[in-house]
Enzyme design. Structure first.
Site, PDB file in Angstrom:
ATOM      1  N   PRO A  13      43.922  36.549  36.079  1.00  0.00           N
ATOM      2  CG  PRO A  13      42.526  38.351  35.652  1.00  0.00           C
ATOM      3  CD  PRO A  13      43.370  37.309  34.958  1.00  0.00           C
ATOM      4  CG  ASN A  14      41.416  38.086  41.084  1.00  0.00           C
ATOM      5  OD1 ASN A  14      42.139  38.694  41.873  1.00  0.00           O
ATOM      6  ND2 ASN A  14      40.579  38.708  40.274  1.00  0.00           N
ATOM      7  NE  ARG A  21      38.390  35.257  50.421  1.00  0.00           N
ATOM      8  CZ  ARG A  21      38.179  36.513  50.041  1.00  0.00           C
ATOM      9  NH1 ARG A  21      39.202  37.312  49.851  1.00  0.00           N
ATOM     10  NH2 ARG A  21      36.960  36.975  49.861  1.00  0.00           N
ATOM     11  CE1 TYR A  26      35.776  30.591  39.955  1.00  0.00           C
ATOM     12  CE2 TYR A  26      35.979  31.887  41.963  1.00  0.00           C
ATOM     13  CZ  TYR A  26      35.569  31.774  40.646  1.00  0.00           C
ATOM     14  OH  TYR A  26      34.952  32.830  40.015  1.00  0.00           O
ATOM     15  CG  ASN A  77      40.594  29.845  34.158  1.00  0.00           C
ATOM     16  OD1 ASN A  77      40.012  30.871  33.800  1.00  0.00           O
ATOM     17  ND2 ASN A  77      40.212  29.139  35.211  1.00  0.00           N
ATOM     18  CB  ALA A  80      37.852  38.782  35.297  1.00  0.00           C
ATOM     19  CD  GLU A 101      37.181  30.380  26.842  1.00  0.00           C
ATOM     20  OE1 GLU A 101      37.044  30.341  25.587  1.00  0.00           O
ATOM     21  OE2 GLU A 101      36.478  31.083  27.586  1.00  0.00           O
ATOM     22  CG  HIS A 103      35.929  29.480  31.956  1.00  0.00           C
ATOM     23  ND1 HIS A 103      36.621  30.616  32.310  1.00  0.00           N
ATOM     24  CD2 HIS A 103      35.751  29.544  30.618  1.00  0.00           C
ATOM     25  CE1 HIS A 103      36.835  31.341  31.229  1.00  0.00           C
ATOM     26  NE2 HIS A 103      36.321  30.716  30.187  1.00  0.00           N
ATOM     27  NE  ARG A 110      30.248  32.308  38.711  1.00  0.00           N
ATOM     28  CZ  ARG A 110      31.490  32.650  39.058  1.00  0.00           C
ATOM     29  NH1 ARG A 110      32.517  31.998  38.538  1.00  0.00           N
ATOM     30  NH2 ARG A 110      31.699  33.625  39.917  1.00  0.00           N
TER      31      ARG A 110
HETATM   32  O1  CA2 Z   1      35.430  29.678  36.391  1.00  0.00           O
HETATM   33  C1  CA2 Z   1      36.531  30.139  36.090  1.00  0.00           C
HETATM   34  O2  CA2 Z   1      37.556  29.469  36.023  1.00  0.00           O
HETATM   35  C2  CA2 Z   1      36.672  31.655  35.843  1.00  0.00           C
HETATM   36  O3  CA2 Z   1      37.576  31.834  34.756  1.00  0.00           O
HETATM   37  C3  CA2 Z   1      37.234  32.234  37.119  1.00  0.00           C
HETATM   38  C4  CA2 Z   1      37.321  33.758  37.093  1.00  0.00           C
HETATM   39  C5  CA2 Z   1      36.005  34.383  36.656  1.00  0.00           C
HETATM   40  O4  CA2 Z   1      36.154  35.786  36.527  1.00  0.00           O
HETATM   41  C6  CA2 Z   1      35.516  33.802  35.342  1.00  0.00           C
HETATM   42  O5  CA2 Z   1      34.269  34.386  35.027  1.00  0.00           O
HETATM   43  C7  CA2 Z   1      35.359  32.294  35.457  1.00  0.00           C
HETATM   44  C8  CA2 Z   1      37.684  34.290  38.487  1.00  0.00           C
HETATM   45  C9  CA2 Z   1      38.923  33.715  39.039  1.00  0.00           C
HETATM   46  C10 CA2 Z   1      38.983  34.068  40.475  1.00  0.00           C
HETATM   47  O6  CA2 Z   1      39.641  33.027  41.144  1.00  0.00           O
HETATM   48  C11 CA2 Z   1      39.508  32.982  42.491  1.00  0.00           C
HETATM   49  C12 CA2 Z   1      39.873  31.798  43.082  1.00  0.00           C
HETATM   50  C13 CA2 Z   1      39.742  31.659  44.434  1.00  0.00           C
HETATM   51  C14 CA2 Z   1      39.263  32.719  45.194  1.00  0.00           C
HETATM   52  C15 CA2 Z   1      38.914  33.898  44.582  1.00  0.00           C
HETATM   53  C16 CA2 Z   1      39.048  34.037  43.222  1.00  0.00           C
END
Ligand code: CA2
Length: 150
Positions: A13-14, A21, A26, A77, A80, A101, A103, A110
């Protein structure tokens, strides 16, 4: 010509918002460019890639189930869902494919709730904090493993 072994690249997700963003956390690469980079790198390693991203847990579970007999490994990846999803863990255990996996951020630097993963103990490797390069490293891990297990 025999078909190349296939990897499934899963983004949770996301991650469709990559490059749009939060570039400080990221990076500036889009999901499409990450997927293209992974595919190109995999080709160099003699592997093919199918990519899926979804904001819906069930879609990810279905894609993982479908890979059981068609794919040789999973780069994931889970976003969340890493920190919440027993169902995702069970799907990965169920297909019994080698999992790496990834990230993008260093989840251990974090918030505390990001320090636990439902996936890490069943993954062959966990890569965190290497930015989007981490996906390339994941392909390398699986390529080496598949070469040594064939
Ligand atoms: O660091 C990572 O790759 C995470 O898997 C990213 C997740 C986060 O919940 C994990 O704890 C760590 C969040 C992905 C959100 O991706 C976005 C990318 C650009 C803008 C907003 C969100």
């Amino acid at each position: 010509m025999p078909e190349l072994p296939r990897l499934l690249l899963v983004n949770g997700p996301n991650l469709n918002l990559l490059g749009v963003r939060e570039p400080d956390k990221y990076g500036t690469e889009t999901l499409a460019s990450v997927e293209a980079m992974v595919a190109a790198h995999a080709t160099n390693r003699g592997l093919a890639v199918d990519a899926v991203q979804s904001n819906h847990e069930g879609v990810l579970l279905d894609a993982i189930h479908a890979a059981r007999t068609t794919h040789a490994g999973v780069v994931i990846n889970p976003g969340a869902f890493t920190h919440t999803s027993v169902a995702l863990r069970d799907a990965l255990l169920g297909v019994a494919l080698p999992v790496v996996e990834v990230h993008i951020s260093n989840v251990h630097a974090r918030e505390a709730f990001r320090h636990h993963s439902y996936i890490s103990d069943m993954a062959v490797a966990v890569i965190a904090g290497a930015g989007t390069q981490g996906y390339r490293f994941a392909v390398d891990v699986l390529a080496e493993r598949l070469a040594s297990h064939s």
